[in-house]
Design a protein around this motif. Sequence first.
Motif, PDB file in Angstrom:
ATOM      1  N   UNK A  11       0.877  -1.173   0.000  1.00 29.13           N
ATOM      2  CA  UNK A  11       0.000   0.000   0.000  1.00 29.13           C
ATOM      3  C   UNK A  11       0.913   1.221   0.000  1.00 29.13           C
ATOM      4  N   UNK A  12       0.706   2.113  -0.972  1.00 26.87           N
ATOM      5  CA  UNK A  12       1.558   3.295  -1.097  1.00 26.87           C
ATOM      6  C   UNK A  12       0.704   4.510  -1.433  1.00 26.87           C
ATOM      7  N   UNK A  13       1.197   5.698  -1.081  1.00 27.34           N
ATOM      8  CA  UNK A  13       0.505   6.915  -1.503  1.00 27.34           C
ATOM      9  C   UNK A  13       0.423   6.947  -3.033  1.00 27.34           C
ATOM     10  N   UNK A  14      -0.688   7.423  -3.563  1.00 26.13           N
ATOM     11  CA  UNK A  14      -0.879   7.422  -5.012  1.00 26.13           C
ATOM     12  C   UNK A  14       0.202   8.218  -5.749  1.00 26.13           C
ATOM     13  N   UNK A  15       0.807   9.184  -5.070  1.00 26.08           N
ATOM     14  CA  UNK A  15       1.864   9.970  -5.713  1.00 26.08           C
ATOM     15  C   UNK A  15       3.108   9.122  -6.008  1.00 26.08           C
ATOM     16  N   UNK A  16       3.249   7.956  -5.368  1.00 29.20           N
ATOM     17  CA  UNK A  16       4.372   7.048  -5.635  1.00 29.20           C
ATOM     18  C   UNK A  16       4.048   6.006  -6.698  1.00 29.20           C
ATOM     19  N   UNK A  17       2.844   6.057  -7.232  1.00 28.82           N
ATOM     20  CA  UNK A  17       2.347   5.036  -8.153  1.00 28.82           C
ATOM     21  C   UNK A  17       3.338   4.700  -9.271  1.00 28.82           C
ATOM     22  N   UNK A  79      14.815  -5.120  -0.907  1.00 33.63           N
ATOM     23  CA  UNK A  79      15.088  -4.109  -1.929  1.00 33.63           C
ATOM     24  C   UNK A  79      14.166  -2.903  -1.767  1.00 33.63           C
ATOM     25  N   UNK A  80      12.891  -3.162  -1.493  1.00 31.28           N
ATOM     26  CA  UNK A  80      11.933  -2.072  -1.303  1.00 31.28           C
ATOM     27  C   UNK A  80      12.284  -1.234  -0.082  1.00 31.28           C
ATOM     28  N   UNK A  81      12.726  -1.889   0.996  1.00 31.72           N
ATOM     29  CA  UNK A  81      13.126  -1.150   2.199  1.00 31.72           C
ATOM     30  C   UNK A  81      14.241  -0.161   1.888  1.00 31.72           C
ATOM     31  N   UNK A  82      15.131  -0.553   1.027  1.00 33.82           N
ATOM     32  CA  UNK A  82      16.233   0.323   0.641  1.00 33.82           C
ATOM     33  C   UNK A  82      15.770   1.416  -0.325  1.00 33.82           C
ATOM     34  N   UNK A  83      15.050   1.024  -1.362  1.00 33.77           N
ATOM     35  CA  UNK A  83      14.650   1.970  -2.416  1.00 33.77           C
ATOM     36  C   UNK A  83      13.578   2.954  -1.960  1.00 33.77           C
ATOM     37  N   UNK A  84      12.718   2.549  -1.029  1.00 37.48           N
ATOM     38  CA  UNK A  84      11.594   3.391  -0.616  1.00 37.48           C
ATOM     39  C   UNK A  84      11.658   3.742   0.872  1.00 37.48           C
ATOM     40  N   UNK A  85      12.851   3.811   1.406  1.00 34.77           N
ATOM     41  CA  UNK A  85      13.035   4.188   2.817  1.00 34.77           C
ATOM     42  C   UNK A  85      12.376   5.538   3.081  1.00 34.77           C
ATOM     43  N   UNK A  86      11.658   5.628   4.188  1.00 37.53           N
ATOM     44  CA  UNK A  86      11.032   6.878   4.590  1.00 37.53           C
ATOM     45  C   UNK A  86       9.681   7.161   3.966  1.00 37.53           C
ATOM     46  N   UNK A  87       9.189   6.280   3.093  1.00 30.94           N
ATOM     47  CA  UNK A  87       7.913   6.533   2.407  1.00 30.94           C
ATOM     48  C   UNK A  87       6.711   5.963   3.142  1.00 30.94           C
TER      49      UNK A  87
END
Length: 103
Positions: A11-17, A79-87
């Motif tokens: 689940x992510x904010x739509x701005x990260x789509x 990989x996601x933890x690294x690439x999307x840290x802080x999101x």
Amino acid sequence: MTNQAVCLTLIAPRELREELFDYISEQTDLVTGFTASDAAGHGVRVRLRSAAERVKGHADEVVVRIVLQENDSERLLERLRSAFAGTKLVYWVVPVTAFGVID
């Protein structure tokens, strides 16, 4: 960790789509495809990022579902933890008891 099939839901904010879709699509060694849909996030932990979201009372989000092997889901999550840290990307993993295509 087993090699059982699982469904990884993100689940992510739509701005990260687009960024999220592009990133997942690049992980061809782990992901062969995924399904996505728009969602309305509700709850005390949901961040309402814009005035429009505050007026609507929900966050505009995207849901991504990926069926893959459990050990591949762990690799993808790292990989996601690294690439999307802080999101504040939200995820969960559930077992898949059957998966196939009706032809």
